[in-house]
Design an enzyme around this catalytic site. Structure first.
Site, PDB file in Angstrom:
ATOM      1  N   THR A  45       0.850  -1.112  -0.157  1.00 33.57           N
ATOM      2  CA  THR A  45       0.152   0.012   0.091  1.00 33.57           C
ATOM      3  C   THR A  45       0.908   1.244   0.063  1.00 33.57           C
ATOM      4  O   THR A  45       0.624   2.311  -0.798  1.00 33.57           O
ATOM      5  CB  THR A  45      -0.782  -0.005   1.225  1.00 33.57           C
ATOM      6  OG1 THR A  45      -1.715  -1.152   1.190  1.00 33.57           O
ATOM      7  CG2 THR A  45      -1.706   1.179   1.151  1.00 33.57           C
ATOM      8  N   TYR A 108     -12.206  -4.061  -6.033  1.00 36.05           N
ATOM      9  CA  TYR A 108     -13.088  -3.269  -6.601  1.00 36.05           C
ATOM     10  C   TYR A 108     -14.369  -3.426  -6.267  1.00 36.05           C
ATOM     11  O   TYR A 108     -15.336  -2.416  -5.840  1.00 36.05           O
ATOM     12  CB  TYR A 108     -12.817  -3.171  -8.335  1.00 36.05           C
ATOM     13  CG  TYR A 108     -13.608  -2.213  -8.870  1.00 36.05           C
ATOM     14  CD1 TYR A 108     -13.564  -0.872  -8.982  1.00 36.05           C
ATOM     15  CD2 TYR A 108     -15.137  -2.478  -9.501  1.00 36.05           C
ATOM     16  CE1 TYR A 108     -14.403   0.364  -9.420  1.00 36.05           C
ATOM     17  CE2 TYR A 108     -15.765  -1.706 -10.119  1.00 36.05           C
ATOM     18  CZ  TYR A 108     -15.436  -0.277  -9.917  1.00 36.05           C
ATOM     19  OH  TYR A 108     -16.246   0.646 -10.492  1.00 36.05           O
ATOM     20  N   TYR A 138      -3.503 -10.568   2.236  1.00 44.25           N
ATOM     21  CA  TYR A 138      -3.485  -9.336   2.698  1.00 44.25           C
ATOM     22  C   TYR A 138      -4.815  -8.841   3.206  1.00 44.25           C
ATOM     23  O   TYR A 138      -5.401  -8.552   2.186  1.00 44.25           O
ATOM     24  CB  TYR A 138      -2.722  -8.285   1.612  1.00 44.25           C
ATOM     25  CG  TYR A 138      -2.536  -6.792   2.020  1.00 44.25           C
ATOM     26  CD1 TYR A 138      -2.666  -6.370   3.275  1.00 44.25           C
ATOM     27  CD2 TYR A 138      -1.928  -6.222   1.047  1.00 44.25           C
ATOM     28  CE1 TYR A 138      -2.301  -5.338   3.717  1.00 44.25           C
ATOM     29  CE2 TYR A 138      -1.701  -4.884   1.318  1.00 44.25           C
ATOM     30  CZ  TYR A 138      -1.616  -4.396   2.661  1.00 44.25           C
ATOM     31  OH  TYR A 138      -1.294  -2.932   2.910  1.00 44.25           O
ATOM     32  N   LYS A 168      -1.000 -10.792   6.310  1.00 48.66           N
ATOM     33  CA  LYS A 168      -0.852  -9.425   6.862  1.00 48.66           C
ATOM     34  C   LYS A 168      -2.250  -8.883   7.399  1.00 48.66           C
ATOM     35  O   LYS A 168      -3.004  -8.783   6.563  1.00 48.66           O
ATOM     36  CB  LYS A 168      -0.143  -8.463   5.836  1.00 48.66           C
ATOM     37  CG  LYS A 168       0.030  -7.348   6.437  1.00 48.66           C
ATOM     38  CD  LYS A 168       0.560  -6.419   5.354  1.00 48.66           C
ATOM     39  CE  LYS A 168       0.665  -4.806   6.241  1.00 48.66           C
ATOM     40  NZ  LYS A 168       1.279  -3.789   5.200  1.00 48.66           N
TER      41      LYS A 168
END
Length: 299
Positions: A45, A108, A138, A168
């Site tokens: 990110t 999305y 993630y 994560k």
């Protein structure tokens, strides 16, 4: 799996004035991070990864490969909304010799079912078709708004025990991180917190460490806590990390990271962001730098 590092940085991506990735500065920063004890979770990110093309990411992977940096210390983000893009980037990483990847869910469409998410990850594993592939899921619902549940992890582990390696957790919710650690205790499934703020609690609970934006600028202090978390001064070290994290989170984090690197390296090229991100306002910049100076912080 071989032992992995406890701390990783979602490596900040430097851009030239024409907004192309700057491979020279990128490699220099990667080497510095490794020298300070943290792994390279590139294309995260805070890497502005979703503002970069698959081709650009492949080029940076090639640069890392040609520089002969240790593959076991790399965990590129290869998730994408489009399955073919995720497969292509994952295969390219493995072609460079990197087997550990960090994978976003398709982000999305919102409100998608667990069945749909299982189908996404399953399709990627099947198409890549390698027993060597290790996927770290993630979970970042504040950004993706597509959570990864314990039941989804259970289903993926049952189907692909050799490929689903860990997670994560960037939910920012310690109770969720703890729940995932407890759910998979003793299985070898690795759980990394998404912030060094939770590094000590994660390690004490049996987790693996953290993958944290702040590791881009404060790597040594974070990696030292991970190495010494059972010593008497661990809580003091954690509190010091939290103080720096508080300062960083007082302004938008990605431009703050680039401001800090630019300042300490006397290199304004590091300030360049890809739209839609913008630099800190002057008041924000001054506040950030003054607070860091008062804390005694230095890269």
């Amino acid at each position: 799996m071989p032992q992995l590092l406890s701390t990783w940085a979602p490596v900040v991506t430097p851009f030239d004035s024409d907004l192309t990735p700057d491979s020279e500065r990128f490699l220099s920063h990667c080497r510095w991070l490794l020298d300070n004890g943290v792994g390279l979770a590139i294309f995260g990110t805070n890497s502005e990864a979703n503002s970069m093309s698959v081709a650009e990411k492949m080029q940076l992977l090639d640069c890392l490969g040609e520089a002969n940096l240790p593959r076991e210390c790399m965990m590129p983000g290869t998730g994408s909304c489009a399955i073919p893009d995720a497969v292509a980037l994952t295969r390219h990483a493995m072609g460079v010799g990197i087997n550990n990847v960090l994978m976003l869910p398709p982000f999305y469409y919102k409100g998608v079912s667990e069945e749909g998410l299982y189908g996404y990850f399953s399709e990627i594993v099947e198409r890549v078709g390698s027993d060597a592939l290790r996927i770290f899921l993630y979970h970042i619902p504040p950004v993706s708004q597509v959570p990864i549940s314990v039941s989804l992890i259970e289903r993926l582990l049952k189907a692909y025990p050799d490929n689903i390696a860990g997670i994560k957790d960037s939910s920012g919710d310690w109770s969720n991180t703890r729940a995932v650690i407890d759910a998979f205790a003793g299985t070898g499934f690795r759980v990394y917190a998404g912030s060094e703020r939770f590094l000590l609690p994660t390690l004490r609970a049996g987790g693996s460490g953290c993958i944290s934006a702040t590791a881009n600028v404060n790597p040594k202090a974070i990696s030292e806590l991970a190495a010494r978390w059972q010593q008497d001064d661990a809580d003091e070290r954690q509190a010091a990390l939290n103080d720096i994290r508080d300062i960083l989170e007082s302004v938008p984090v990605i431009p703050a990271l680039k401001e800090i690197i630019a300042h300490h390296r006397n290199d304004d090229v590091w300030k360049i962001l890809r739209p839609p991100l913008v630099n800190l306002a002057e008041k924000q910049r001054q506040s950030l730098m003054e607070a860091l100076k008062a804390s005694g912080f230095s890269m």
